[in-house]
Scaffold this active site. Sequence first.
Site, mmCIF file in Angstrom:
data_model
loop_
_atom_site.group_PDB
_atom_site.id
_atom_site.type_symbol
_atom_site.label_atom_id
_atom_site.label_comp_id
_atom_site.label_asym_id
_atom_site.label_seq_id
_atom_site.Cartn_x
_atom_site.Cartn_y
_atom_site.Cartn_z
ATOM 1 N N GLY A 46 3.390 12.261 -2.978
ATOM 2 C CA GLY A 46 3.866 10.989 -3.511
ATOM 3 C C GLY A 46 3.733 9.902 -2.460
ATOM 4 C CD GLN A 51 5.987 6.298 1.606
ATOM 5 O OE1 GLN A 51 5.798 6.581 0.435
ATOM 6 N NE2 GLN A 51 6.096 7.210 2.556
ATOM 7 C CB CYS A 90 9.330 10.936 3.889
ATOM 8 S SG CYS A 90 8.885 9.248 3.459
ATOM 9 C CG LEU A 91 3.042 11.102 3.176
ATOM 10 C CD1 LEU A 91 2.003 10.466 2.262
ATOM 11 C CD2 LEU A 91 2.415 12.224 4.001
ATOM 12 C CG HIS A 132 10.983 11.073 -1.713
ATOM 13 N ND1 HIS A 132 11.474 11.770 -0.616
ATOM 14 C CD2 HIS A 132 10.095 10.178 -1.208
ATOM 15 C CE1 HIS A 132 10.909 11.278 0.495
ATOM 16 N NE2 HIS A 132 10.066 10.325 0.160
ATOM 17 C CD GLU A 133 7.164 8.939 -3.436
ATOM 18 O OE1 GLU A 133 7.099 7.831 -2.870
ATOM 19 O OE2 GLU A 133 7.052 10.008 -2.806
ATOM 20 C CG HIS A 136 9.899 5.545 -0.545
ATOM 21 N ND1 HIS A 136 10.067 5.222 0.775
ATOM 22 C CD2 HIS A 136 9.454 6.829 -0.552
ATOM 23 C CE1 HIS A 136 9.741 6.269 1.537
ATOM 24 N NE2 HIS A 136 9.371 7.259 0.748
HETATM 25 CO CO CO Z 1 8.745 9.170 1.223
#
Ligand code: CO
Length: 157
Positions: A46, A51, A90-91, A132-133, A136
């Site tokens: 995701g 991000q 998380c990236l 999660h997304e 964000h």
């Molecule tokens: Co994330």
Amino acid sequence: MSVLPIVTYPDPILERPCAPVTAFDRRLGRLLDDMYETMLAADGVGLAAPQIGVAEQIAVIDVGDEHGRIELINPVVIEARGEQVDVEGCLSFPGLFGEVPRAKFVKVRAQNRRGRPFVLSATGFLARALQHEIDHLRGVLFTSKVVRYCDLEELEG
Ligand code: CO
């Protein structure tokens, strides 16, 4: 399509609420394509627009199940039930993993790249990725919800 640099913590854009998308144009389509390619290149499931430095309510998800590529514009959780606790990363936090409680089931309303509304219901891992997304896009990071951090040896062991 191009792979974009991923913004990492503590860049302030990650903790700011994102603006709703109002223009469903070619720029949005290109952004979605670039986000998807960036997510795949980073081996993620995701990615949210902040991000990649864009403070707009846009996210892409692909958890490798039958849903395939999911594009979410202006997503909202309209129903949530149950609880699951599992490991999340998380990236924007390379190498960091922790256990996060999430709803087991969610129903999400969003728009596609043409602006058409749709509703998506999910359980398990996809439900986790959706939460999660969408977090964000509100400026909420998974680290604010971690109940226990994992060390890498534990995960590999
Ligand atoms: Co994330």
